[in-house]
Design an enzyme around this catalytic site. Structure first.
Site, PDB file in Angstrom:
ATOM      1  N   SER A  22     -63.165  20.655  12.773  1.00 55.85           N
ATOM      2  CA  SER A  22     -64.065  21.652  13.378  1.00 55.85           C
ATOM      3  C   SER A  22     -63.737  23.100  13.018  1.00 55.85           C
ATOM      4  O   SER A  22     -64.430  23.999  13.481  1.00 55.85           O
ATOM      5  CB  SER A  22     -64.051  21.492  14.905  1.00 55.85           C
ATOM      6  OG  SER A  22     -62.833  21.962  15.447  1.00 55.85           O
ATOM      7  N   TYR A  46     -68.206  23.329   6.167  1.00 55.33           N
ATOM      8  CA  TYR A  46     -68.320  22.804   7.538  1.00 55.33           C
ATOM      9  C   TYR A  46     -69.791  22.765   7.959  1.00 55.33           C
ATOM     10  O   TYR A  46     -70.286  21.751   8.464  1.00 55.33           O
ATOM     11  CB  TYR A  46     -67.516  23.678   8.514  1.00 55.33           C
ATOM     12  CG  TYR A  46     -67.788  23.337   9.963  1.00 55.33           C
ATOM     13  CD1 TYR A  46     -67.150  22.281  10.587  1.00 55.33           C
ATOM     14  CD2 TYR A  46     -68.737  24.066  10.710  1.00 55.33           C
ATOM     15  CE1 TYR A  46     -67.427  21.957  11.912  1.00 55.33           C
ATOM     16  CE2 TYR A  46     -69.016  23.750  12.027  1.00 55.33           C
ATOM     17  CZ  TYR A  46     -68.365  22.691  12.623  1.00 55.33           C
ATOM     18  OH  TYR A  46     -68.650  22.362  13.930  1.00 55.33           O
ATOM     19  N   GLY A  97     -63.428  11.853  19.425  1.00 54.38           N
ATOM     20  CA  GLY A  97     -62.927  13.229  19.568  1.00 54.38           C
ATOM     21  C   GLY A  97     -62.545  13.554  21.000  1.00 54.38           C
ATOM     22  O   GLY A  97     -62.585  14.711  21.415  1.00 54.38           O
ATOM     23  N   SER A 149     -74.132  21.966  15.308  1.00 57.60           N
ATOM     24  CA  SER A 149     -73.507  23.286  15.446  1.00 57.60           C
ATOM     25  C   SER A 149     -74.445  24.404  15.038  1.00 57.60           C
ATOM     26  O   SER A 149     -75.238  24.268  14.100  1.00 57.60           O
ATOM     27  CB  SER A 149     -72.280  23.335  14.536  1.00 57.60           C
ATOM     28  OG  SER A 149     -71.834  24.657  14.370  1.00 57.60           O
ATOM     29  N   ALA A 156     -64.479  15.594  14.697  1.00 57.82           N
ATOM     30  CA  ALA A 156     -64.795  16.347  13.476  1.00 57.82           C
ATOM     31  C   ALA A 156     -63.604  17.206  13.074  1.00 57.82           C
ATOM     32  O   ALA A 156     -62.741  17.517  13.895  1.00 57.82           O
ATOM     33  CB  ALA A 156     -66.004  17.265  13.711  1.00 57.82           C
ATOM     34  N   ASP A 195     -63.758  19.742  23.741  1.00 57.55           N
ATOM     35  CA  ASP A 195     -64.984  19.247  24.393  1.00 57.55           C
ATOM     36  C   ASP A 195     -64.797  17.835  24.923  1.00 57.55           C
ATOM     37  O   ASP A 195     -65.306  17.497  26.010  1.00 57.55           O
ATOM     38  CB  ASP A 195     -66.155  19.241  23.396  1.00 57.55           C
ATOM     39  CG  ASP A 195     -66.595  20.627  23.016  1.00 57.55           C
ATOM     40  OD1 ASP A 195     -65.913  21.604  23.386  1.00 57.55           O
ATOM     41  OD2 ASP A 195     -67.628  20.746  22.321  1.00 57.55           O
ATOM     42  N   THR A 242     -59.716  13.713  22.406  1.00 60.68           N
ATOM     43  CA  THR A 242     -58.498  14.531  22.563  1.00 60.68           C
ATOM     44  C   THR A 242     -58.770  16.017  22.334  1.00 60.68           C
ATOM     45  O   THR A 242     -57.890  16.841  22.553  1.00 60.68           O
ATOM     46  CB  THR A 242     -57.396  14.085  21.579  1.00 60.68           C
ATOM     47  OG1 THR A 242     -57.936  14.152  20.252  1.00 60.68           O
ATOM     48  CG2 THR A 242     -56.897  12.687  21.872  1.00 60.68           C
ATOM     49  N   GLY A 243     -59.961  16.371  21.879  1.00 61.08           N
ATOM     50  CA  GLY A 243     -60.276  17.771  21.583  1.00 61.08           C
ATOM     51  C   GLY A 243     -60.726  18.524  22.831  1.00 61.08           C
ATOM     52  O   GLY A 243     -60.779  17.974  23.940  1.00 61.08           O
ATOM     53  N   GLU A 265     -73.478  26.730  13.376  1.00 59.63           N
ATOM     54  CA  GLU A 265     -73.111  27.037  11.985  1.00 59.63           C
ATOM     55  C   GLU A 265     -74.172  26.500  11.019  1.00 59.63           C
ATOM     56  O   GLU A 265     -74.242  26.945   9.874  1.00 59.63           O
ATOM     57  CB  GLU A 265     -71.758  26.417  11.638  1.00 59.63           C
ATOM     58  CG  GLU A 265     -70.563  27.277  11.980  1.00 59.63           C
ATOM     59  CD  GLU A 265     -70.391  28.472  11.049  1.00 59.63           C
ATOM     60  OE1 GLU A 265     -70.359  28.286   9.823  1.00 59.63           O
ATOM     61  OE2 GLU A 265     -70.293  29.601  11.558  1.00 59.63           O
ATOM     62  N   LEU A 283     -68.128  13.327  18.976  1.00 59.08           N
ATOM     63  CA  LEU A 283     -67.609  14.701  18.885  1.00 59.08           C
ATOM     64  C   LEU A 283     -66.550  14.856  17.802  1.00 59.08           C
ATOM     65  O   LEU A 283     -66.207  15.996  17.450  1.00 59.08           O
ATOM     66  CB  LEU A 283     -66.992  15.118  20.237  1.00 59.08           C
ATOM     67  CG  LEU A 283     -67.815  14.878  21.503  1.00 59.08           C
ATOM     68  CD1 LEU A 283     -67.069  15.425  22.720  1.00 59.08           C
ATOM     69  CD2 LEU A 283     -69.186  15.516  21.403  1.00 59.08           C
TER      70      LEU A 283
END
Ligand code: NAP
Ligand code: GDD
Length: 326
Positions: free
Chosen positions: A86, A151, A8, A127, A84, A13, A10-11, A129, A82
């Site tokens: 998201s 999610y 992850g 998370s 996902a 975080d 490229t995201g 969440e 990381l």
């Protein structure tokens, strides 16, 4: 030189974490989807300034084979997982692919590490969440979980897979239970960026109204640059463990609108409308962190204020709007 792998990368975080690890002298590798390697200008824009310093490998979370082939080539001291799907609303539309990427994808990474290098330290992007309809405010590591979306469920199952690899196989696996964190690199559909970008575009005369969903939801919003430091600190501990990471202060979506529109000299009440299309089938009303364990055991503290973070995002979106970009 220590070597780290980021899925992850490229995201939002991933880009801040790569910067942080490079600044600490790490050799930083990332797994990116093949399509990103084919279209770096668009799909790697958050790490464009780092590309000369990174080693990128093609791979996708859906494929155990693609992940194990990266891990079989190289040994890593630390692996930050990381990658996902998201975006919470998307998980109500397609829960199957969310579970596939987030839960089975995490299982793939854990199993590949166990097979190739069980001594590597592993970080899982858990998370807030997972707390969902939380039984207490603020939420801490011991607060019971009650996820309210596919999610949240996907993250909770992956969290337990991470715990299980620690307990069953003695691996150094930790989860960060991170509360919402934002930045100018946040994708446009998340509410913070939607609001700061909307305020900037309205102030620049490009749009007149901003349609949102639930203005009363409360979140504990921090800055991504602060939160990636906590990820790194977790993997520096002798013993693996799970940590809540947040600022300890919650604000409503309405509060965020007020700060963002005020930053451009406007009153949000004249521009924000509520559109039922943006309401969720099941909402999470209040998330607020008790991050005292991260503070006491990791020595972690956030440095950004809520207002400072929102203003930084508005300023970046104003510059983009004035340059005539989207
Ligand atoms: P993000 O900006 O949406 O980045 C997600 C990353 O995952 C991107 O690099 C994306 O690659 C990659 N990815 C998605 N599906 C993939 C797949 N099938 N195979 C390989 N890579 C895939 O997310 P973020 O805000 O940086 O968050 C990082 C992690 O922390 C996520 O796991 C998120 O769920 C979790 N988290 C975030 C927050 C927050 O407030 N930001 C809070 C708690 C937890 P592409 O660029 O190719 O799409
Ligand atoms: N996206 C969005 N768009 N959210 C809106 C809107 C809107 O137009 N209007 C109101 N909201 C409300 C949502 O209902 C939610 O209560 C809150 O704003 C925050 O929504 P998001 O910014 O989409 O983030 P999230 O809280 O659902 O999820 C984020 O934080 C999680 C950690 O708590 C994501 O980054 C997740 O990946 C992360 O795990």
């Amino acid at each position: 030189m220590r070597r780290a792998l980021i899925t992850g990368i490229t995201g939002q975080d991933g880009s801040y974490l790569a910067e942080h690890l490079l600044s600490l002298g790490y050799e930083v590798h990332g797994i990116v989807r093949r399509i990103a390697l084919e279209d770096p200008g668009h799909r790697m824009k958050r790490i464009a300034h780092l590309l000369d310093d990174l080693v990128l490998h093609p791979g996708t979370m859906e494929s155990y084979g693609s992940i194990v082939s990266v891990l079989a080539q190289q040994r890593f001291d630390e692996c930050y997982h990381l990658a996902a799907q998201s975006f919470v609303p998307e998980s109500f539309v397609d829960g199957f692919s969310t579970l596939n990427v987030n839960t089975t994808g995490t299982h793939h990474v854990l199993a590949a590490l166990r097979q190739t290098q069980p001594e590597a330290r592993f970080y899982f992007a858990g998370s807030s969440e997972m707390f969902g309809r939380a039984r207490e405010v603020p939420q801490r590591e011991s607060t019971p979980f009650h996820p309210r979306s596919p999610y949240g469920i996907s993250k909770l199952a992956a969290y337990w897979l991470t715990v299980n690899h620690r307990e069953a196989f003695g691996m150094h696996c930790s989860s960060g239970i991170l509360f919402n964190h934002e930045s100018p690199r946040r994708p446009h559909e998340f509410v913070s960026r939607k609001i700061t970008r909307g305020a900037a575009r309205i102030a620049s005369g490009l749009e007149r109204q901003l349609a949102l969903g639930n203005l009363d939801a409360r979140r504990d919003w921090g800055h991504a640059a602060d939160y990636v430091r906590a990820m790194h600190l977790m993997l520096q501990q002798d013993a693996p463990a799970d940590f809540v990471v947040g600022t300890g202060r919650s604000h409503s979506v309405r509060d965020l609108c007020a700060v963002a529109f005020e930053a451009v000299g406007l009153d949000y009440r004249e521009h924000v409308t509520v559109d039922p299309r943006f309401l969720r089938p099941a909402e999470v009303d209040v998330l607020e962190a008790d991050a005292s364990a991260a503070r006491d055991r990791l020595g972690w503290e956030p440095t950004y204020t809520f207002e400072g973070m929102v203003r930084e995002m508005v300023d970046a979106d104003l510059a983009t709007a004035r340059a005539g970009a989207s």
